[in-house]
Scaffold this motif. Sequence first.
Motif, PDB file in Angstrom:
ATOM      1  N   ARG A 198       0.832  -1.202   0.000  1.00  0.00           N
ATOM      2  CA  ARG A 198       0.000   0.000   0.000  1.00  0.00           C
ATOM      3  C   ARG A 198       0.873   1.261   0.000  1.00  0.00           C
ATOM      4  NH1 ARG A 198      -3.257   0.450   5.034  1.00  0.00           N
ATOM      5  NH2 ARG A 198      -3.461  -1.750   4.645  1.00  0.00           N
ATOM      6  N   LYS A 199       1.951   1.230   0.787  1.00  0.00           N
ATOM      7  CA  LYS A 199       2.859   2.371   0.860  1.00  0.00           C
ATOM      8  C   LYS A 199       3.553   2.616  -0.485  1.00  0.00           C
ATOM      9  CE  LYS A 199       5.234   3.760   4.791  1.00  0.00           C
ATOM     10  NZ  LYS A 199       6.206   3.540   5.850  1.00  0.00           N
ATOM     11  N   LEU A 200       4.009   1.540  -1.115  1.00  0.00           N
ATOM     12  CA  LEU A 200       4.661   1.673  -2.421  1.00  0.00           C
ATOM     13  C   LEU A 200       3.694   2.195  -3.480  1.00  0.00           C
ATOM     14  CD1 LEU A 200       6.842  -1.559  -2.459  1.00  0.00           C
ATOM     15  CD2 LEU A 200       7.645   0.808  -2.301  1.00  0.00           C
ATOM     16  N   LYS A 201       2.452   1.722  -3.420  1.00  0.00           N
ATOM     17  CA  LYS A 201       1.449   2.183  -4.377  1.00  0.00           C
ATOM     18  C   LYS A 201       1.155   3.666  -4.173  1.00  0.00           C
ATOM     19  CE  LYS A 201      -3.166   1.272  -6.055  1.00  0.00           C
ATOM     20  NZ  LYS A 201      -4.411   0.590  -5.841  1.00  0.00           N
ATOM     21  N   ALA A 202       1.072   4.093  -2.905  1.00  0.00           N
ATOM     22  CA  ALA A 202       0.817   5.506  -2.610  1.00  0.00           C
ATOM     23  C   ALA A 202       1.965   6.372  -3.109  1.00  0.00           C
ATOM     24  CB  ALA A 202       0.620   5.699  -1.113  1.00  0.00           C
ATOM     25  N   ARG A 203       3.189   5.903  -2.948  1.00  0.00           N
ATOM     26  CA  ARG A 203       4.339   6.664  -3.449  1.00  0.00           C
ATOM     27  C   ARG A 203       4.320   6.746  -4.968  1.00  0.00           C
ATOM     28  NH1 ARG A 203       9.274   4.465   0.271  1.00  0.00           N
ATOM     29  NH2 ARG A 203       8.650   5.577   2.151  1.00  0.00           N
ATOM     30  N   ALA A 204       3.962   5.654  -5.624  1.00  0.00           N
ATOM     31  CA  ALA A 204       3.916   5.642  -7.083  1.00  0.00           C
ATOM     32  C   ALA A 204       2.843   6.591  -7.610  1.00  0.00           C
ATOM     33  CB  ALA A 204       3.659   4.226  -7.596  1.00  0.00           C
ATOM     34  N   GLU A 205       1.745   6.717  -6.874  1.00  0.00           N
ATOM     35  CA  GLU A 205       0.658   7.613  -7.288  1.00  0.00           C
ATOM     36  C   GLU A 205       0.925   9.055  -6.881  1.00  0.00           C
ATOM     37  OE1 GLU A 205      -2.827   5.966  -5.504  1.00  0.00           O
ATOM     38  OE2 GLU A 205      -2.966   4.347  -6.956  1.00  0.00           O
ATOM     39  N   GLY A 206       1.986   9.282  -6.124  1.00  0.00           N
ATOM     40  CA  GLY A 206       2.317  10.642  -5.703  1.00  0.00           C
ATOM     41  C   GLY A 206       1.648  11.052  -4.407  1.00  0.00           C
ATOM     42  N   ASN A 207       1.007  10.121  -3.701  1.00  0.00           N
ATOM     43  CA  ASN A 207       0.385  10.441  -2.421  1.00  0.00           C
ATOM     44  C   ASN A 207       1.473  10.498  -1.354  1.00  0.00           C
ATOM     45  OD1 ASN A 207      -1.960  10.205  -3.822  1.00  0.00           O
ATOM     46  ND2 ASN A 207      -2.553   8.255  -2.961  1.00  0.00           N
ATOM     47  N   ASN A 208       1.535  11.603  -0.638  1.00  0.00           N
ATOM     48  CA  ASN A 208       2.529  11.742   0.413  1.00  0.00           C
ATOM     49  C   ASN A 208       1.873  12.220   1.696  1.00  0.00           C
ATOM     50  OD1 ASN A 208       2.011  14.423  -0.071  1.00  0.00           O
ATOM     51  ND2 ASN A 208       3.881  14.783  -1.214  1.00  0.00           N
ATOM     52  N   VAL A 209       2.686  12.717   2.611  1.00  0.00           N
ATOM     53  CA  VAL A 209       2.168  13.157   3.909  1.00  0.00           C
ATOM     54  C   VAL A 209       1.170  14.295   3.729  1.00  0.00           C
ATOM     55  CG1 VAL A 209       2.826  14.192   6.108  1.00  0.00           C
ATOM     56  CG2 VAL A 209       4.246  12.414   5.103  1.00  0.00           C
ATOM     57  N   TRP A 210       1.462  15.201   2.810  1.00  0.00           N
ATOM     58  CA  TRP A 210       0.558  16.331   2.603  1.00  0.00           C
ATOM     59  C   TRP A 210      -0.791  15.882   2.063  1.00  0.00           C
ATOM     60  CZ3 TRP A 210       1.844  20.110   5.384  1.00  0.00           C
ATOM     61  CH2 TRP A 210       3.175  20.396   5.611  1.00  0.00           C
ATOM     62  N   PHE A 211      -0.789  14.829   1.256  1.00  0.00           N
ATOM     63  CA  PHE A 211      -2.045  14.272   0.765  1.00  0.00           C
ATOM     64  C   PHE A 211      -2.877  13.755   1.943  1.00  0.00           C
ATOM     65  CE2 PHE A 211      -4.538  10.620  -0.715  1.00  0.00           C
ATOM     66  CZ  PHE A 211      -5.289  11.229  -1.701  1.00  0.00           C
ATOM     67  N   GLY A 212      -2.210  13.068   2.882  1.00  0.00           N
ATOM     68  CA  GLY A 212      -2.896  12.567   4.075  1.00  0.00           C
ATOM     69  C   GLY A 212      -3.466  13.685   4.922  1.00  0.00           C
TER      70      GLY A 212
ATOM     71  N   LYS B  80     -17.102   5.388   2.884  1.00  0.00           N
ATOM     72  CA  LYS B  80     -16.917   5.230   1.445  1.00  0.00           C
ATOM     73  C   LYS B  80     -15.443   5.062   1.103  1.00  0.00           C
ATOM     74  CE  LYS B  80     -17.629   7.717  -2.894  1.00  0.00           C
ATOM     75  NZ  LYS B  80     -16.233   7.907  -3.234  1.00  0.00           N
ATOM     76  N   GLU B  81     -14.586   5.872   1.690  1.00  0.00           N
ATOM     77  CA  GLU B  81     -13.151   5.773   1.429  1.00  0.00           C
ATOM     78  C   GLU B  81     -12.593   4.446   1.932  1.00  0.00           C
ATOM     79  OE1 GLU B  81     -10.981   7.792  -0.277  1.00  0.00           O
ATOM     80  OE2 GLU B  81     -12.832   8.755  -0.910  1.00  0.00           O
ATOM     81  N   SER B  82     -13.069   4.000   3.076  1.00  0.00           N
ATOM     82  CA  SER B  82     -12.620   2.725   3.624  1.00  0.00           C
ATOM     83  C   SER B  82     -13.037   1.574   2.720  1.00  0.00           C
ATOM     84  CB  SER B  82     -13.197   2.532   5.025  1.00  0.00           C
ATOM     85  OG  SER B  82     -12.826   1.296   5.553  1.00  0.00           O
ATOM     86  N   LYS B  83     -14.261   1.640   2.211  1.00  0.00           N
ATOM     87  CA  LYS B  83     -14.752   0.604   1.299  1.00  0.00           C
ATOM     88  C   LYS B  83     -13.926   0.591   0.015  1.00  0.00           C
ATOM     89  CE  LYS B  83     -18.834  -0.675  -1.327  1.00  0.00           C
ATOM     90  NZ  LYS B  83     -20.128  -0.218  -1.806  1.00  0.00           N
ATOM     91  N   ASP B  84     -13.656   1.771  -0.525  1.00  0.00           N
ATOM     92  CA  ASP B  84     -12.838   1.862  -1.742  1.00  0.00           C
ATOM     93  C   ASP B  84     -11.439   1.307  -1.517  1.00  0.00           C
ATOM     94  OD1 ASP B  84     -14.970   3.019  -3.022  1.00  0.00           O
ATOM     95  OD2 ASP B  84     -14.166   5.077  -2.935  1.00  0.00           O
ATOM     96  N   MET B  85     -10.865   1.584  -0.352  1.00  0.00           N
ATOM     97  CA  MET B  85      -9.532   1.093  -0.033  1.00  0.00           C
ATOM     98  C   MET B  85      -9.513  -0.430   0.072  1.00  0.00           C
ATOM     99  SD  MET B  85      -7.111   3.038   2.696  1.00  0.00           S
ATOM    100  CE  MET B  85      -7.405   2.023   4.107  1.00  0.00           C
ATOM    101  N   LEU B  86     -10.532  -0.996   0.693  1.00  0.00           N
ATOM    102  CA  LEU B  86     -10.614  -2.455   0.806  1.00  0.00           C
ATOM    103  C   LEU B  86     -10.789  -3.108  -0.559  1.00  0.00           C
ATOM    104  CD1 LEU B  86     -12.792  -2.918   4.016  1.00  0.00           C
ATOM    105  CD2 LEU B  86     -10.390  -3.498   3.728  1.00  0.00           C
ATOM    106  N   GLU B  87     -11.603  -2.501  -1.419  1.00  0.00           N
ATOM    107  CA  GLU B  87     -11.800  -3.034  -2.774  1.00  0.00           C
ATOM    108  C   GLU B  87     -10.502  -2.994  -3.560  1.00  0.00           C
ATOM    109  OE1 GLU B  87     -15.035  -0.917  -4.552  1.00  0.00           O
ATOM    110  OE2 GLU B  87     -16.531  -1.931  -3.311  1.00  0.00           O
ATOM    111  N   GLU B  88      -9.717  -1.922  -3.410  1.00  0.00           N
ATOM    112  CA  GLU B  88      -8.433  -1.831  -4.088  1.00  0.00           C
ATOM    113  C   GLU B  88      -7.464  -2.905  -3.598  1.00  0.00           C
ATOM    114  OE1 GLU B  88      -6.318   1.834  -4.428  1.00  0.00           O
ATOM    115  OE2 GLU B  88      -8.155   2.934  -4.875  1.00  0.00           O
ATOM    116  N   GLU B  89      -7.478  -3.145  -2.285  1.00  0.00           N
ATOM    117  CA  GLU B  89      -6.584  -4.176  -1.724  1.00  0.00           C
ATOM    118  C   GLU B  89      -6.955  -5.554  -2.255  1.00  0.00           C
ATOM    119  OE1 GLU B  89      -6.575  -3.954   2.505  1.00  0.00           O
ATOM    120  OE2 GLU B  89      -5.595  -2.002   2.538  1.00  0.00           O
ATOM    121  N   LYS B  90      -8.252  -5.825  -2.341  1.00  0.00           N
ATOM    122  CA  LYS B  90      -8.686  -7.114  -2.871  1.00  0.00           C
ATOM    123  C   LYS B  90      -8.321  -7.257  -4.340  1.00  0.00           C
ATOM    124  CE  LYS B  90     -12.509  -7.887   0.291  1.00  0.00           C
ATOM    125  NZ  LYS B  90     -13.970  -7.968   0.426  1.00  0.00           N
TER     126      LYS B  90
END
Length: 103
Positions: free
Chosen positions: A19-33, A90-100
């Motif tokens: 998940r961390k590697l995917k977030a880095r690849a998408e450009g999501n960082n601390v500021w995104f959080g 909604k965000e939690s559901k989307d995150m779980l669907e992505e993980e699956k």
Amino acid sequence: MVEETNKAFSEQVAMQAKRKLKARAEGNNVWFGFGMFGLIGWSVAIPTLGGALIGIWLDGKYPGSHSWTLILLIAGLCIGCFNAAHWVAKESKDMLEEEKKDD
């Protein structure tokens, strides 16, 4: 028993690393959080302030025995909390669907 625990732990670590590697690849960082965290706060603050402002206007325009400010402030707070809870779910559901989907 110990092997099962170790396996479950290693799977959790692997999932978090992925998940961390995917977030880095998408450009999501601390500021995104922080931005997402702030979005939840604003989703509560705006309806609360809106209710209070409408209540102040109603109290000035139509004074009575009930405080419109207090009533609409509480209503705005409730709407904001439901809005935030809906958004988080909604965000939690989307995150779980992505993980699956990634597995």
